[in-house]
Design a protein around this motif. Structure first.
Motif, PDB file in Angstrom:
ATOM      1  N   GLU A 100      30.417  32.186  67.639  1.00 60.61           N
ATOM      2  CA  GLU A 100      29.900  30.817  67.734  1.00 60.61           C
ATOM      3  C   GLU A 100      28.466  30.816  68.258  1.00 60.61           C
ATOM      4  O   GLU A 100      27.628  30.057  67.772  1.00 60.61           O
ATOM      5  N   TRP A 101      28.172  31.659  69.254  1.00 66.51           N
ATOM      6  CA  TRP A 101      26.796  31.751  69.752  1.00 66.51           C
ATOM      7  C   TRP A 101      25.868  32.237  68.659  1.00 66.51           C
ATOM      8  O   TRP A 101      24.747  31.756  68.528  1.00 66.51           O
ATOM      9  N   SER A 102      26.346  33.167  67.872  1.00 65.73           N
ATOM     10  CA  SER A 102      25.516  33.729  66.807  1.00 65.73           C
ATOM     11  C   SER A 102      25.215  32.698  65.714  1.00 65.73           C
ATOM     12  O   SER A 102      24.101  32.622  65.217  1.00 65.73           O
ATOM     13  N   HIS A 103      26.213  31.886  65.365  1.00 68.99           N
ATOM     14  CA  HIS A 103      26.063  30.937  64.255  1.00 68.99           C
ATOM     15  C   HIS A 103      25.583  29.559  64.672  1.00 68.99           C
ATOM     16  O   HIS A 103      24.904  28.879  63.920  1.00 68.99           O
ATOM     17  N   GLN A 104      25.955  29.113  65.891  1.00 64.87           N
ATOM     18  CA  GLN A 104      25.680  27.738  66.302  1.00 64.87           C
ATOM     19  C   GLN A 104      24.887  27.631  67.598  1.00 64.87           C
ATOM     20  O   GLN A 104      24.548  26.522  68.011  1.00 64.87           O
ATOM     21  N   ALA A 105      24.687  28.750  68.281  1.00 67.22           N
ATOM     22  CA  ALA A 105      23.981  28.820  69.566  1.00 67.22           C
ATOM     23  C   ALA A 105      24.768  28.204  70.724  1.00 67.22           C
ATOM     24  O   ALA A 105      24.330  28.254  71.859  1.00 67.22           O
ATOM     25  N   VAL A 106      25.938  27.612  70.440  1.00 69.56           N
ATOM     26  CA  VAL A 106      26.805  27.039  71.463  1.00 69.56           C
ATOM     27  C   VAL A 106      28.241  27.428  71.130  1.00 69.56           C
ATOM     28  O   VAL A 106      28.662  27.322  69.983  1.00 69.56           O
ATOM     29  N   ALA A 107      28.986  27.875  72.140  1.00 73.30           N
ATOM     30  CA  ALA A 107      30.399  28.217  71.962  1.00 73.30           C
ATOM     31  C   ALA A 107      31.248  27.258  72.792  1.00 73.30           C
ATOM     32  O   ALA A 107      30.877  26.884  73.908  1.00 73.30           O
ATOM     33  N   ARG A 166      24.256  29.771  74.248  1.00 73.00           N
ATOM     34  CA  ARG A 166      23.884  31.187  74.332  1.00 73.00           C
ATOM     35  C   ARG A 166      22.889  31.327  75.478  1.00 73.00           C
ATOM     36  O   ARG A 166      22.126  30.414  75.772  1.00 73.00           O
ATOM     37  N   LEU A 167      22.899  32.458  76.155  1.00 71.19           N
ATOM     38  CA  LEU A 167      22.086  32.630  77.361  1.00 71.19           C
ATOM     39  C   LEU A 167      20.589  32.412  77.159  1.00 71.19           C
ATOM     40  O   LEU A 167      19.901  31.988  78.078  1.00 71.19           O
ATOM     41  N   ASP A 168      20.092  32.696  75.969  1.00 69.59           N
ATOM     42  CA  ASP A 168      18.653  32.541  75.752  1.00 69.59           C
ATOM     43  C   ASP A 168      18.266  31.117  75.336  1.00 69.59           C
ATOM     44  O   ASP A 168      17.104  30.820  75.119  1.00 69.59           O
ATOM     45  N   ARG A 169      19.219  30.225  75.292  1.00 75.00           N
ATOM     46  CA  ARG A 169      18.952  28.828  74.922  1.00 75.00           C
ATOM     47  C   ARG A 169      18.627  28.051  76.203  1.00 75.00           C
ATOM     48  O   ARG A 169      19.518  27.539  76.873  1.00 75.00           O
ATOM     49  N   VAL A 170      17.345  27.978  76.533  1.00 74.16           N
ATOM     50  CA  VAL A 170      16.925  27.420  77.815  1.00 74.16           C
ATOM     51  C   VAL A 170      16.000  26.201  77.678  1.00 74.16           C
ATOM     52  O   VAL A 170      15.331  25.820  78.643  1.00 74.16           O
ATOM     53  N   GLU A 171      16.005  25.598  76.511  1.00 73.91           N
ATOM     54  CA  GLU A 171      15.231  24.358  76.323  1.00 73.91           C
ATOM     55  C   GLU A 171      15.788  23.594  75.145  1.00 73.91           C
ATOM     56  O   GLU A 171      16.515  24.149  74.321  1.00 73.91           O
ATOM     57  N   PRO A 172      15.496  22.278  75.082  1.00 76.37           N
ATOM     58  CA  PRO A 172      15.983  21.466  73.958  1.00 76.37           C
ATOM     59  C   PRO A 172      15.371  21.943  72.653  1.00 76.37           C
ATOM     60  O   PRO A 172      14.411  22.703  72.685  1.00 76.37           O
ATOM     61  N   PRO A 173      15.891  21.522  71.551  1.00 80.99           N
ATOM     62  CA  PRO A 173      16.903  20.481  71.358  1.00 80.99           C
ATOM     63  C   PRO A 173      18.316  21.018  71.578  1.00 80.99           C
ATOM     64  O   PRO A 173      18.550  22.216  71.607  1.00 80.99           O
ATOM     65  N   GLY A 174      19.243  20.075  71.686  1.00 81.75           N
ATOM     66  CA  GLY A 174      20.652  20.428  71.835  1.00 81.75           C
ATOM     67  C   GLY A 174      21.013  20.829  73.253  1.00 81.75           C
ATOM     68  O   GLY A 174      20.257  20.662  74.197  1.00 81.75           O
ATOM     69  N   THR A 175      22.201  21.371  73.366  1.00 81.24           N
ATOM     70  CA  THR A 175      22.722  21.826  74.645  1.00 81.24           C
ATOM     71  C   THR A 175      21.991  23.097  75.058  1.00 81.24           C
ATOM     72  O   THR A 175      21.815  24.001  74.249  1.00 81.24           O
ATOM     73  N   TYR A 176      21.587  23.159  76.332  1.00 82.45           N
ATOM     74  CA  TYR A 176      20.845  24.335  76.792  1.00 82.45           C
ATOM     75  C   TYR A 176      21.081  24.558  78.286  1.00 82.45           C
ATOM     76  O   TYR A 176      21.589  23.685  78.985  1.00 82.45           O
ATOM     77  N   TRP A 177      20.711  25.750  78.744  1.00 82.13           N
ATOM     78  CA  TRP A 177      20.796  26.084  80.168  1.00 82.13           C
ATOM     79  C   TRP A 177      19.573  25.533  80.893  1.00 82.13           C
ATOM     80  O   TRP A 177      18.452  25.873  80.557  1.00 82.13           O
TER      81      TRP A 177
END
Length: 163
Positions: free
Chosen positions: A28-35, A119-130
């Motif tokens: 899911e992280w690989s395909h959608q960036a969110v699991a 996913r851990l490297d998702r640290v800014e918008p758009p979408g869900t992020y850390w």
């Protein structure tokens, strides 16, 4: 000493183990960036409204909020923008949800609830992020620090008017 790549891998594996089929979380992280990960075995999440967080921190600007949350909570925080506005999810120990007493103000999600975990490297918008990504395997916020943040952001009752 661990390299940054090793730390990323170990932390990702820890998060993925929350899923009954960890390989599915990685896919899911690989395909959608969110699991979608179930809450209540590896960790729980306290849901905080943007209004509560911004009131507690005294700011709304994203980089200042991220810095303040990192300093105050010392653990991982996810941001999601819903139709009702920004929402923050603070990761805490799963068993804290059993005694959490903030009701609708700051509900603790666990049990039959799933959370979209980026996913851990998702640290800014758009979408869900850390807003604050986990730093290592098992990195969670201390419930007391979350309580202090919630208490700081809740509206205070007006003092009684003199008669």
């Amino acid at each position: 000493m661990l390299t940054a790549a090793d730390q990323y891998r170990l932390t990702s594996e820890w998060l993925a183990r929350a899923h009954p089929v960890p390989e599915r979380a990685h896919a899911e992280w690989s395909h959608q960036a969110v699991a979608l990960l179930p809450l209540g075995t590896s960790f729980a999440a306290v849901r905080l409204s943007g209004a509560l967080v911004h009131a507690a921190l005294g700011c709304e600007e994203a980089s200042r909020v991220a810095f303040a949350l990192r300093e105050r909570l010392q653990g991982p925080v996810i941001h999601d923008h819903r139709t009702a506005g920004p929402t923050y999810y603070v990761l805490i120990q799963w068993h804290a949800g059993l005694v959490w007493d903030y009701g609708d103000t700051a509900p603790c999600l666990y049990g039959d609830t799933y959370l979209g975990v980026p996913r851990l490297d998702r640290v800014e918008p758009p979408g869900t992020y850390w807003v604050v990504p986990p730093r290592y395997d098992g990195d969670l916020c201390t419930p007391q620090l979350v309580r202090e943040l919630v208490d700081a952001g809740r509206p205070q009752p007006a003092p009684d008017e003199p008669e």
